[in-house]
Structures are given as C-alpha cells and as structure tokens.
Design a protein around this motif. Structure first.
Motif, PDB file in Angstrom:
ATOM      1  N   SER A 139      17.151  -8.529   5.000  1.00 32.79           N
ATOM      2  CA  SER A 139      17.517  -9.303   3.809  1.00 32.79           C
ATOM      3  C   SER A 139      18.299 -10.531   4.232  1.00 32.79           C
ATOM      4  O   SER A 139      19.086 -10.482   5.175  1.00 32.79           O
ATOM      5  N   GLY A 140      18.081 -11.610   3.514  1.00 33.06           N
ATOM      6  CA  GLY A 140      18.877 -12.819   3.724  1.00 33.06           C
ATOM      7  C   GLY A 140      20.194 -12.762   2.983  1.00 33.06           C
ATOM      8  O   GLY A 140      20.985 -13.709   3.052  1.00 33.06           O
ATOM      9  N   THR A 152      16.122 -13.675  -2.292  1.00 30.56           N
ATOM     10  CA  THR A 152      15.040 -14.453  -2.882  1.00 30.56           C
ATOM     11  C   THR A 152      15.308 -14.736  -4.358  1.00 30.56           C
ATOM     12  O   THR A 152      15.154 -15.882  -4.820  1.00 30.56           O
ATOM     13  N   PRO A 192       8.867 -10.637   2.363  1.00 32.75           N
ATOM     14  CA  PRO A 192       7.580 -10.101   1.930  1.00 32.75           C
ATOM     15  C   PRO A 192       7.701  -9.485   0.548  1.00 32.75           C
ATOM     16  O   PRO A 192       8.705  -8.839   0.247  1.00 32.75           O
ATOM     17  N   ASN A 220      13.337  -7.748  -6.730  1.00 32.36           N
ATOM     18  CA  ASN A 220      14.652  -7.112  -6.834  1.00 32.36           C
ATOM     19  C   ASN A 220      15.694  -8.160  -7.231  1.00 32.36           C
ATOM     20  O   ASN A 220      15.765  -9.230  -6.643  1.00 32.36           O
TER      21      ASN A 220
HETATM   22  C1  LIG Z   1       4.864  -5.333   2.150  1.00 35.94           C
HETATM   23  C2  LIG Z   1       6.131  -5.450   1.353  1.00 35.94           C
HETATM   24  C3  LIG Z   1       6.063  -5.678  -0.005  1.00 35.94           C
HETATM   25  C4  LIG Z   1       7.241  -5.785  -0.761  1.00 35.94           C
HETATM   26  N1  LIG Z   1       7.130  -6.057  -2.103  1.00 35.94           N
HETATM   27  C5  LIG Z   1       8.250  -6.293  -2.814  1.00 35.94           C
HETATM   28  C6  LIG Z   1       8.167  -6.696  -4.170  1.00 35.94           C
HETATM   29  O1  LIG Z   1       7.087  -6.858  -4.728  1.00 35.94           O
HETATM   30  N2  LIG Z   1       9.326  -6.917  -4.848  1.00 35.94           N
HETATM   31  C7  LIG Z   1      10.553  -6.770  -4.247  1.00 35.94           C
HETATM   32  O2  LIG Z   1      11.581  -6.981  -4.908  1.00 35.94           O
HETATM   33  N3  LIG Z   1      10.650  -6.395  -2.949  1.00 35.94           N
HETATM   34  C8  LIG Z   1       9.536  -6.165  -2.224  1.00 35.94           C
HETATM   35  N4  LIG Z   1       9.637  -5.817  -0.919  1.00 35.94           N
HETATM   36  C9  LIG Z   1      10.975  -5.617  -0.330  1.00 35.94           C
HETATM   37  C10 LIG Z   1      11.663  -6.952  -0.012  1.00 35.94           C
HETATM   38  O3  LIG Z   1      10.965  -7.605   1.025  1.00 35.94           O
HETATM   39  C11 LIG Z   1      13.106  -6.653   0.389  1.00 35.94           C
HETATM   40  O4  LIG Z   1      13.848  -6.291  -0.753  1.00 35.94           O
HETATM   41  C12 LIG Z   1      13.811  -7.789   1.115  1.00 35.94           C
HETATM   42  O5  LIG Z   1      15.042  -7.316   1.584  1.00 35.94           O
HETATM   43  C13 LIG Z   1      14.035  -9.020   0.276  1.00 35.94           C
HETATM   44  O6  LIG Z   1      14.581 -10.002   1.105  1.00 35.94           O
HETATM   45  P1  LIG Z   1      15.700 -11.003   0.614  1.00 35.94           P
HETATM   46  O7  LIG Z   1      16.901 -10.169   0.182  1.00 35.94           O
HETATM   47  O8  LIG Z   1      15.995 -11.844   1.821  1.00 35.94           O
HETATM   48  O9  LIG Z   1      15.117 -11.754  -0.519  1.00 35.94           O
HETATM   49  C14 LIG Z   1       8.496  -5.657  -0.134  1.00 35.94           C
HETATM   50  C15 LIG Z   1       8.546  -5.431   1.246  1.00 35.94           C
HETATM   51  C16 LIG Z   1       7.381  -5.329   1.972  1.00 35.94           C
HETATM   52  C17 LIG Z   1       7.466  -5.088   3.470  1.00 35.94           C
END
Ligand SMILES: Cc1cc2nc3c(=O)[nH]c(=O)nc-3n(C[C@H](O)[C@H](O)[C@H](O)COP(=O)(O)O)c2cc1C
Length: 209
Positions: free
Chosen positions: A83-84, A53, A32, A48
C-alpha cells in the motif's frame, strides 16, 4: 444439481487494472484492482476507502487506468500486498500488507508521462487510459468501499492490438489479465500464483506455477 452455498468470494472474473494516482508529494502510487466495469466513456471502480488510491483520487480527481496483458501477471503479483498509505488498518497488517512508496520500482514497471493528467501511465501495459473523476459514493453503506466513476479522457493503445484503419481493439489479439476468485488467469488458464489468494486463504486448486 445446484447447492445452496454461502459463497465466501464473489469475484467471478474481471480484468485487472493498474490504477496510477499522484501522492501529495507529487510521486506516483500504483495499485492493482479488478472491481471495474465500463459503460460508454465512463468506468466504475470499486476501491477500498482507506487505500492510498482512494485518498489520491478524491484529492487530485484524476488517474490513469492501465490494463495489463496476461504476461504481466508477475509484476502485478509483486504489488499485491503493498500500500502507498503509511497507516495500514489492523486488518491489512494481519493479511501481510506493508507500506511501499516506490510501487513502480518494486513491481519492475516503468512510469511514462500522460498527456492530460499528472499521474503516469504504465509503459508496459498495452492499454492506458487517462481519466478524470466524475463522482465518488459509498458502495457498501458503510465506509469500507467507495464507488468511483471516472471518465476516459484519452486512450493509448499499442498498435499491435488495433484493427488496422479503425478505432477498435482486436479482441482476438487482446489477452487481458483476469482476476478470478483472487487467482490470475489469461486465456482461460491460470498464469501465475497469487499472493492475494494466499493472503485470503483461498483454497489453491490451480496447478502451482
Ligand atoms: C489482482 C488484484 C485485484 C484487486 N482488486 C481490488 C479492487 O477491486 N478494489 C480494491 O479496493 N482493492 C483491490 N485489490 C487490493 C488493493 O490492490 C490493495 O488494497 C492495495 O493495498 C491498494 O493500494 P493503495 O493503498 O496504495 O491504494 C486488488 C489486489 C489485487 C492483487
């Protein structure tokens, strides 16, 4: 009267996007995010830099952007602290994040095939966009966030949302899930509790749902 205030959070309200990317082993990741805005056929995504992602986007240069309606808040919330990426920063561990390789299964969402990219779409989302990466640049001057520009290659929209006989979405029928100050909203009302908000210790002002 206005007050001078050192605002802790500047998330004034943007649609939630579920971004799907392909992992190195061909499985799908799903995250998300909500730092997203569109101009023309392109979209800017603030992600991030250490997220799975971002790693997948930089390597595969494609993704799908899936827009959940407000009634999918529970599924989105189940993904909030996952997180993946196997390696999590100490900051994420402290916030309660954990590694999860099966994001679709954990969320209770269904992957579906895309046409032009390998990453799957989220079947339950009424709006699904297949995208290619255009550019990625550091966002905050350091390496904590990356601004990814993607171009929409194909759009799949549920027929109920389309103005009949046009290529337009009916804004009265589209009820996007909005992330406002880390809380979930739909139609201007709170729709679900937020693990993200609680992890960030944001004061709970919405009624408990
Ligand atoms: C509603 C919501 C919005 C989010 N928006 C962002 C965003 O805009 N940018 C970001 O880096 N993380 C955002 N996050 C946090 C990421 O989902 C989080 O860092 C996650 O671990 C990323 O997953 P990944 O490591 O598998 O890519 C958000 C989380 C939620 C629940």
């Amino acid at each position: 009267m206005h007050q001078d205030i050192d605002l802790k959070v500047l998330y004034f309200g943007t649609p939630v996007v579920l971004i799907s990317t392909s992992n190195p082993d061909g499985t799908a990741n799903l995250a998300p995010m909500s730092s997203a805005w569109w101009l023309g056929e392109q979209c800017m995504l603030g992600m991030n830099s250490g997220s799975q992602t971002t790693r997948n986007l930089l390597r595969e240069r494609e993704c799908t952007l899936n827009l959940p309606s407000a009634d999918l808040a529970a599924a989105v919330d189940r993904l909030a602290l996952l997180s993946g990426a196997r390696e999590l920063t100490p900051h994420k561990v402290e916030k309660g994040y954990r590694y999860e390789p099966d994001k679709f299964g954990t969320a209770g969402l269904t992957p579906g095939p895309a046409d032009a990219v390998a990453a799957p779409v989220v079947v339950e989302c009424p709006i699904q966009l297949e995208c290619e990466l255009v550019s990625s640049v550091p966002f905050d001057g350091g390496n904590r966030a990356t601004a990814h520009t993607v171009r929409v290659l194909r759009a799949h929209v549920h027929e109920d949302l389309i103005v009949p006989g046009t290529a337009h979405i009916d804004p009265l029928r589209w009820n996007p899930l909005i992330m406002k100050f880390c809380e979930f909203f739909g139609g201007g009302e709170p729709v679900h509790t937020s693990r993200l908000a609680r992890a960030w210790q944001i004061p709970e002002v919405a009624p408990a749902l």
